[in-house]
Design a protein around this motif. Structure first.
Motif, PDB file in Angstrom:
ATOM      1  N   ASP A 185      25.172 -13.154  65.059  1.00  0.00           N
ATOM      2  CA  ASP A 185      26.066 -11.922  65.065  1.00  0.00           C
ATOM      3  C   ASP A 185      26.314 -11.666  63.275  1.00  0.00           C
ATOM      4  OD1 ASP A 185      26.275 -12.195  67.746  1.00  0.00           O
ATOM      5  OD2 ASP A 185      27.883 -13.225  67.831  1.00  0.00           O
ATOM      6  N   MET A 186      26.360 -12.485  62.429  1.00  0.00           N
ATOM      7  CA  MET A 186      26.570 -12.029  61.187  1.00  0.00           C
ATOM      8  C   MET A 186      25.285 -11.421  60.488  1.00  0.00           C
ATOM      9  SD  MET A 186      28.841 -12.503  58.734  1.00  0.00           S
ATOM     10  CE  MET A 186      28.366 -11.473  57.471  1.00  0.00           C
ATOM     11  N   MET A 187      24.336 -11.450  61.163  1.00  0.00           N
ATOM     12  CA  MET A 187      23.005 -11.067  60.377  1.00  0.00           C
ATOM     13  C   MET A 187      23.232  -9.757  60.940  1.00  0.00           C
ATOM     14  SD  MET A 187      22.183 -13.275  58.269  1.00  0.00           S
ATOM     15  CE  MET A 187      20.785 -12.370  57.748  1.00  0.00           C
ATOM     16  N   ASP A 188      23.564  -9.436  62.235  1.00  0.00           N
ATOM     17  CA  ASP A 188      23.624  -8.198  62.933  1.00  0.00           C
ATOM     18  C   ASP A 188      24.676  -7.277  62.142  1.00  0.00           C
ATOM     19  OD1 ASP A 188      21.684  -8.746  64.831  1.00  0.00           O
ATOM     20  OD2 ASP A 188      22.880  -9.105  66.273  1.00  0.00           O
ATOM     21  N   ASN A 189      25.819  -7.918  61.573  1.00  0.00           N
ATOM     22  CA  ASN A 189      26.875  -7.148  61.103  1.00  0.00           C
ATOM     23  C   ASN A 189      26.411  -6.762  59.636  1.00  0.00           C
ATOM     24  OD1 ASN A 189      28.602  -7.313  63.132  1.00  0.00           O
ATOM     25  ND2 ASN A 189      29.355  -9.112  62.463  1.00  0.00           N
ATOM     26  N   ILE A 190      25.690  -7.495  58.907  1.00  0.00           N
ATOM     27  CA  ILE A 190      24.920  -7.065  57.676  1.00  0.00           C
ATOM     28  C   ILE A 190      24.073  -5.956  57.897  1.00  0.00           C
ATOM     29  CG2 ILE A 190      23.318  -7.891  55.715  1.00  0.00           C
ATOM     30  CD1 ILE A 190      24.851 -10.810  55.968  1.00  0.00           C
ATOM     31  N   SER A 191      23.288  -6.019  58.879  1.00  0.00           N
ATOM     32  CA  SER A 191      22.392  -4.802  59.102  1.00  0.00           C
ATOM     33  C   SER A 191      23.187  -3.787  59.470  1.00  0.00           C
ATOM     34  CB  SER A 191      21.572  -5.319  60.238  1.00  0.00           C
ATOM     35  OG  SER A 191      20.801  -4.110  60.776  1.00  0.00           O
ATOM     36  N   ILE A 192      24.381  -3.755  60.215  1.00  0.00           N
ATOM     37  CA  ILE A 192      25.126  -2.508  60.487  1.00  0.00           C
ATOM     38  C   ILE A 192      25.518  -1.955  59.074  1.00  0.00           C
ATOM     39  CG2 ILE A 192      27.296  -1.924  61.672  1.00  0.00           C
ATOM     40  CD1 ILE A 192      26.586  -3.810  63.805  1.00  0.00           C
ATOM     41  N   SER A 193      26.220  -3.124  58.243  1.00  0.00           N
ATOM     42  CA  SER A 193      26.621  -2.203  57.071  1.00  0.00           C
ATOM     43  C   SER A 193      25.685  -1.837  55.998  1.00  0.00           C
ATOM     44  CB  SER A 193      27.475  -3.678  56.303  1.00  0.00           C
ATOM     45  OG  SER A 193      26.310  -4.494  55.717  1.00  0.00           O
ATOM     46  N   LYS A 194      24.356  -1.874  56.337  1.00  0.00           N
ATOM     47  CA  LYS A 194      23.291  -1.240  55.444  1.00  0.00           C
ATOM     48  C   LYS A 194      22.914  -1.787  54.127  1.00  0.00           C
ATOM     49  CE  LYS A 194      22.639   2.829  58.225  1.00  0.00           C
ATOM     50  NZ  LYS A 194      22.824   2.410  59.547  1.00  0.00           N
TER      51      LYS A 194
END
Length: 173
Positions: free
Chosen positions: A142-151
């Motif tokens: 989930d944290m890695m997904d959030n980093i990906s979302i933040s670009k």
């Protein structure tokens, strides 16, 4: 091939022929077709997360950047679906400086964006993720997904430092 076997039966005036088809060769043909389609079809590929690892560098002494606490944000993934973050160094980190948030993409993205806007050198802004021994894999993903979302393209995964672990343990008690 299929064989047609006929038998003549006579009932009164008409001669009727019974037709019996031997289907044994069709079974072989069905298995051949089944094997053909199994070997020629493509299977779906599993979905994997791209970590974006750096390319191998032949330089034995790579350039190291000294990233101070204002050019980074550190997320500590803890137990029971808890996540904490800070922008402090070893001397400045206190229990009040270790803030808690949740895994909502909106909250984490806002925290990362705010830290990025306040960074003096935006080109070396780095997100550091430090899972504890009690963290679970789902929270890490989930944290890695959030980093990906933040670009944000610069991030790293590291072990929690002893001084951070001490403050973290005081906060979760």
């Amino acid at each position: 091939m299929a064989e047609v076997i006929t038998q003549e039966k006579s009932k009164g005036k008409q001669n009727k022929k019974l037709i019996k088809i031997d289907m044994t060769p069709m079974v072989d043909l069905n298995f051949l077709l089944l094997m053909f389609f199994m070997f020629t079809s493509s299977f779906s590929k599993p979905n994997v997360m791209d970590l974006g690892l750096p390319a191998k560098n032949d330089d034995p002494y790579p350039t190291n950047y000294n990233i101070d606490e204002k050019n980074q944000i550190t997320f500590i993934i803890g137990e029971n679906n808890r996540i904490f973050y800070h922008q402090s160094n070893e001397n400045d980190l206190t229990e009040a400086g270790l803030k808690e948030t949740d895994y909502s993409g909106v909250n984490v993205s806002k925290i990362i964006s705010k830290a990025y806007e306040n960074a003096p050198k935006k080109e070396i802004f780095t997100i550091i993720v430090k899972p504890t021994d009690d963290a679970n894999y789902k929270n890490f993903v989930d944290m890695m997904d959030n980093i990906s979302i933040s670009k944000k393209e610069r991030y790293g995964i590291s072990d929690i430092k002893p001084w951070e672990k001490k403050v973290y343990e005081n906060v979760i008690k």
